[in-house]
Design a protein around this motif. Structure first.
Motif, mmCIF file in Angstrom:
data_model
loop_
_atom_site.group_PDB
_atom_site.id
_atom_site.type_symbol
_atom_site.label_atom_id
_atom_site.label_comp_id
_atom_site.label_asym_id
_atom_site.label_seq_id
_atom_site.Cartn_x
_atom_site.Cartn_y
_atom_site.Cartn_z
ATOM 1 N N TYR A 155 -6.222 8.135 -11.872
ATOM 2 C CA TYR A 155 -7.338 7.184 -11.965
ATOM 3 C C TYR A 155 -8.538 7.626 -11.132
ATOM 4 O O TYR A 155 -9.563 6.956 -11.118
ATOM 5 C CB TYR A 155 -6.876 5.797 -11.513
ATOM 6 C CG TYR A 155 -5.909 5.131 -12.454
ATOM 7 C CD1 TYR A 155 -6.356 4.210 -13.398
ATOM 8 C CD2 TYR A 155 -4.546 5.424 -12.411
ATOM 9 C CE1 TYR A 155 -5.471 3.583 -14.267
ATOM 10 C CE2 TYR A 155 -3.649 4.805 -13.270
ATOM 11 C CZ TYR A 155 -4.119 3.899 -14.196
ATOM 12 O OH TYR A 155 -3.234 3.284 -15.058
ATOM 13 N N GLN A 156 -8.407 8.746 -10.410
ATOM 14 C CA GLN A 156 -9.511 9.185 -9.547
ATOM 15 C C GLN A 156 -10.721 9.616 -10.373
ATOM 16 O O GLN A 156 -10.594 10.027 -11.518
ATOM 17 C CB GLN A 156 -9.061 10.364 -8.662
ATOM 18 C CG GLN A 156 -8.092 9.927 -7.571
ATOM 19 C CD GLN A 156 -7.560 11.083 -6.731
ATOM 20 O OE1 GLN A 156 -8.083 12.201 -6.792
ATOM 21 N NE2 GLN A 156 -6.526 10.827 -5.958
ATOM 22 N N ALA A 174 -6.816 5.541 -0.764
ATOM 23 C CA ALA A 174 -6.264 6.418 -1.806
ATOM 24 C C ALA A 174 -6.287 5.731 -3.168
ATOM 25 O O ALA A 174 -6.031 4.528 -3.282
ATOM 26 C CB ALA A 174 -4.825 6.796 -1.462
ATOM 27 N N THR A 175 -6.604 6.531 -4.177
ATOM 28 C CA THR A 175 -6.561 6.094 -5.583
ATOM 29 C C THR A 175 -5.513 6.940 -6.296
ATOM 30 O O THR A 175 -5.454 8.166 -6.094
ATOM 31 C CB THR A 175 -7.922 6.328 -6.266
ATOM 32 O OG1 THR A 175 -8.924 5.567 -5.592
ATOM 33 C CG2 THR A 175 -7.902 5.909 -7.731
ATOM 34 N N SER A 203 -5.675 1.517 -6.412
ATOM 35 C CA SER A 203 -6.395 2.070 -5.262
ATOM 36 C C SER A 203 -6.183 1.153 -4.059
ATOM 37 O O SER A 203 -6.174 -0.073 -4.218
ATOM 38 C CB SER A 203 -7.892 2.178 -5.607
ATOM 39 O OG SER A 203 -8.598 2.865 -4.591
ATOM 40 N N TYR A 209 -13.473 3.788 -9.134
ATOM 41 C CA TYR A 209 -12.688 2.687 -8.552
ATOM 42 C C TYR A 209 -12.717 2.716 -7.032
ATOM 43 O O TYR A 209 -12.862 1.690 -6.376
ATOM 44 C CB TYR A 209 -11.241 2.726 -9.052
ATOM 45 C CG TYR A 209 -11.128 2.566 -10.539
ATOM 46 C CD1 TYR A 209 -11.646 1.438 -11.167
ATOM 47 C CD2 TYR A 209 -10.518 3.546 -11.330
ATOM 48 C CE1 TYR A 209 -11.552 1.290 -12.547
ATOM 49 C CE2 TYR A 209 -10.420 3.410 -12.702
ATOM 50 C CZ TYR A 209 -10.937 2.280 -13.302
ATOM 51 O OH TYR A 209 -10.851 2.136 -14.655
ATOM 52 N N GLY A 210 -12.565 3.905 -6.454
ATOM 53 C CA GLY A 210 -12.607 4.021 -4.994
ATOM 54 C C GLY A 210 -13.953 3.559 -4.458
ATOM 55 O O GLY A 210 -14.019 2.887 -3.427
ATOM 56 N N ILE A 216 1.312 3.989 -3.025
ATOM 57 C CA ILE A 216 0.124 4.811 -3.341
ATOM 58 C C ILE A 216 -0.204 5.748 -2.173
ATOM 59 O O ILE A 216 -0.503 6.926 -2.377
ATOM 60 C CB ILE A 216 -1.079 3.917 -3.733
ATOM 61 C CG1 ILE A 216 -0.770 3.214 -5.060
ATOM 62 C CG2 ILE A 216 -2.363 4.743 -3.825
ATOM 63 C CD1 ILE A 216 -1.905 2.352 -5.603
ATOM 64 N N THR A 263 0.821 -1.222 0.000
ATOM 65 C CA THR A 263 0.000 0.000 0.000
ATOM 66 C C THR A 263 0.855 1.274 0.000
ATOM 67 O O THR A 263 0.360 2.357 -0.307
ATOM 68 C CB THR A 263 -0.908 0.087 1.254
ATOM 69 O OG1 THR A 263 -0.082 0.300 2.414
ATOM 70 C CG2 THR A 263 -1.751 -1.150 1.449
#
Ligand SMILES: CC(C)(COP(=O)(O)OP(=O)(O)OC[C@H]1O[C@@H](n2cnc3c(N)ncnc32)[C@H](O)[C@@H]1OP(=O)(O)O)[C@@H](O)C(=O)NCCC(=O)NCCS
Length: 137
Positions: free
Chosen positions: A73-74, A68-69, A51, A78-79, A16, A13
């Motif tokens: 890609y935000q 967090a993404t 993410s 996806y989040g 990111i 993780t």
């Protein structure tokens, strides 16, 4: 395009967390002292991790942290997919409550998932937080 949510290690993780949440700090800054006690999940697109979210369960209450993404890609849902999966997991595990220290500027986002404001607010560094929670089951 293949989307997949997988349980990952806390080490996975960190990149990111660092890039998205605290880009001006070192990688060690984004470690959590009890990372080893958490469960960590990642959403992959075509095997690329984009993410992450971490879940800490205590006394039938689950806190998610370091959600967090990757910036590019935000805003593509996806989040939301990842957070919904976390909600499914804690519901399935019969956890009573899901909560987080929400950055105030993200609180509207969490309202969409049924998290509600508590009256506990605080500031850490430059950032304002409010505790939000969702009762389950
Ligand atoms: C919070 C965060 C993890 C959300 O991840 P994300 O992948 O961008 O989440 P989503 O794409 O599902 O949702 C983000 C926004 O896009 C919107 N959205 C979702 N799917 C969409 C789509 N297909 N088209 C357009 N917009 C969409 C959502 O409604 C949401 O809007 P809102 O922020 O106004 O509520 C991400 O913004 C992030 O990493 N932020 C920086 C770190 C951070 O602040 N973490 C949270 C600390 S509390």
């Amino acid at each position: 395009m293949k989307n997949e949510i997988k349980e990952i290690t806390s080490e996975e993780t960190l990149d990111i967390r660092n890039k998205v949440m605290w880009p001006n700090k070192s990688i060690d800054y984004v470690r959590i002292s009890n990372d080893s006690e958490g469960r960590h999940f990642g959403l992959f697109i075509n095997d690329k991790l984009i993410s992450v979210i971490s879940l800490f369960i205590n006394d039938n209450s689950a806190q998610f942290r370091k959600f967090a993404t990757l910036t590019n890609y935000q805003g593509n849902g996806y989040g939301s997919v990842l957070l919904n999966e976390i909600i499914n997991i804690v519901e399935r595990d019969k956890i009573d409550k899901l909560w987080c220290n929400a950055r105030v500027d993200k609180s509207e986002f969490y309202l969409k998932f049924g998290l509600k404001f508590t009256d506990i607010q605080f500031q850490r560094g430059e950032i304002n937080y409010v505790i939000m929670e969702k009762m389950l089951n």
